[in-house]
Every structure is written in structure tokens, then in C-alpha cells.
Design an enzyme around this catalytic site. Structure first.
Site, short mmCIF file in Angstrom:
data_model
loop_
_atom_site.label_atom_id
_atom_site.label_comp_id
_atom_site.label_asym_id
_atom_site.label_seq_id
_atom_site.Cartn_x
_atom_site.Cartn_y
_atom_site.Cartn_z
N ASP A 7 -3.17 -10.75 -3.42
CA ASP A 7 -3.77 -11.48 -4.55
C ASP A 7 -2.62 -11.97 -5.43
OD1 ASP A 7 -2.97 -9.34 -6.16
OD2 ASP A 7 -4.98 -8.76 -6.80
N CYS A 64 -2.14 -5.83 -3.53
CA CYS A 64 -2.71 -6.24 -4.82
C CYS A 64 -1.92 -5.49 -5.88
CB CYS A 64 -4.22 -6.01 -4.89
SG CYS A 64 -4.76 -4.29 -4.89
N GLY A 65 -2.43 -5.39 -7.10
CA GLY A 65 -1.67 -4.75 -8.15
C GLY A 65 -1.41 -3.27 -7.86
N THR A 66 -2.47 -2.58 -7.52
CA THR A 66 -2.37 -1.15 -7.22
C THR A 66 -2.40 -0.85 -5.72
OG1 THR A 66 -4.76 -0.98 -7.27
CG2 THR A 66 -3.59 -0.52 -9.35
N GLY A 67 -2.90 -1.77 -4.95
CA GLY A 67 -3.16 -1.53 -3.53
C GLY A 67 -4.51 -0.88 -3.30
N HIS A 97 -0.91 9.53 13.04
CA HIS A 97 -2.18 10.29 13.07
C HIS A 97 -3.42 9.40 13.02
CE1 HIS A 97 -0.48 14.42 11.60
NE2 HIS A 97 0.43 13.73 12.27
C1 RB5 Z 1 -5.79 -7.52 -10.70
O1 RB5 Z 1 -5.59 -7.47 -12.07
C2 RB5 Z 1 -5.91 -6.10 -10.17
O2 RB5 Z 1 -7.10 -5.54 -10.59
C3 RB5 Z 1 -5.82 -6.09 -8.65
O3 RB5 Z 1 -4.61 -6.67 -8.25
C4 RB5 Z 1 -5.85 -4.72 -7.99
O4 RB5 Z 1 -4.90 -3.85 -8.55
C5 RB5 Z 1 -7.16 -4.07 -7.84
O5 RB5 Z 1 -7.30 -2.96 -7.29
#
Ligand code: RB5
Length: 143
Positions: A7, A64-67, A97
Site C-alpha cells: 500500500d 503495509c504500515g504494520t504488515g 515449518h
Molecule cells: C495505513 O495507514 C495502515 O493502516 C496500513 O498500512 C496497515 O498498517 C494496516 O494494517
């Protein structure tokens, strides 16, 4: 062939990884978002997941930001085993695994140097093929 998707928050890290792939001659397909526009991580998880389901690609990398969001989205797809890894031990273990076919990372969590090591570990580790792991993996598809 590696599918890669991100993203908007994952654009910079995706570039680090695709630059590395270009340097190493590793083939990939980029399903990711362009940097500028806010985007919805499920779209990219689904594009990467579909490319694995239809065998266009063997493995995927999603960012993404956190994955977290992007891995949740990918794991809802049949045959997709996405592992959120922010360390090399997990990246190796999930290949050995779980035969994970998608690596998820959070661009706001991990730096570029570690991310590349995680990618190298994930792509460089084969599934163990152990019977107990094969049984457990097949159980994942039961519901
Ligand atoms: C975007 O702000 C963020 O919510 C997205 O990248 C992600 O971390 C969601 O899990």
C-alpha cells in the site's frame, strides 16, 4: 517469479526490495501502489494472492504500515499462507515449518537493511518437507 505488493505506506520499502531484485536479477511482478495516493491494503494482498493462486508467481512479498492488515487479507485466500516476519528467525522457521508462500512486513516497523535480510532468508529457505509439517499445513485448509 516473485509477486510484490504494497500500500502507500510500503512504497519506499518495496522500492528497496525491487532495486535489490534488479541488482540480483531476481524476477518479480509489481502489484503495488504508487507512492502518492492513499490506498487500501486488501487490494494489494488480493492481487499478490491471486497471482500465486493462478500460478503466475510462486511466492509473494506484501508490505503495509504494520504488515498486519495486509497479512490478514492475504490469509483469507485459499492456498495462501502469509507470514508476518520482522526477524530472520521467523522468516526461516515459517519456510521450514509452514511452507509460507507470502512474506508480510510492516514498513513502519522494520528498517530497509533488516527487511532485505528477512527477504533473503525467506526466499533462500526451502520447506523442510517433514511429514508432521505437511499434515499441519493440510489441516489449515480444512474449514
Ligand atoms: C495505513 O495507514 C495502515 O493502516 C496500513 O498500512 C496497515 O498498517 C494496516 O494494517
Amino acid at each position: 517469479m516473485i509477486a510484490i505488493g504494497n500500500d502507500h505506506t510500503g512504497y519506499e520499502l518495496k522500492k528497496v526490495i525491487t532495486d535489490y531484485f534488479d541488482e540480483k536479477g531476481i524476477e518479480y511482478k509489481d502489484f503495488g501502489s504508487a507512492k502518492v495516493d492513499a490506498s487500501d491494503y486488501p487490494d494489494f494482498a488480493k492481487a499478490v494472492g491471486r497471482s500465486i493462486q493462478n500460478k503466475e508467481c510462486d511466492k509473494g512479498i506484501i508490505i503495509c504500515g504494520t504488515g498486519i492488515g495486509i497479512s490478514i487479507a492475504a490469509n483469507k485466500m485459499k492456498g495462501i499462507r502469509a507470514a508476518l516476519c520482522h526477524d530472520c528467525f521467523s522468516a526461516e522457521a515459517t519456510r521450514l515449518h509452514n511452507d509460507a508462500n507470502v512474506l508480510a512486513m510492516g514498513a513502519r516497523v522494520v528498517g530497509p537493511g533488516l527487511a532485505l535480510k528477512i527477504v533473503e532468508t525467506f526466499l533462500g529457505t526451502d520447506f523442510s518437507g517433514a511429514e508432521r509439517h505437511m499434515k499441519r499445513i493440510s489441516m489449515l485448509e480444512e474449514d
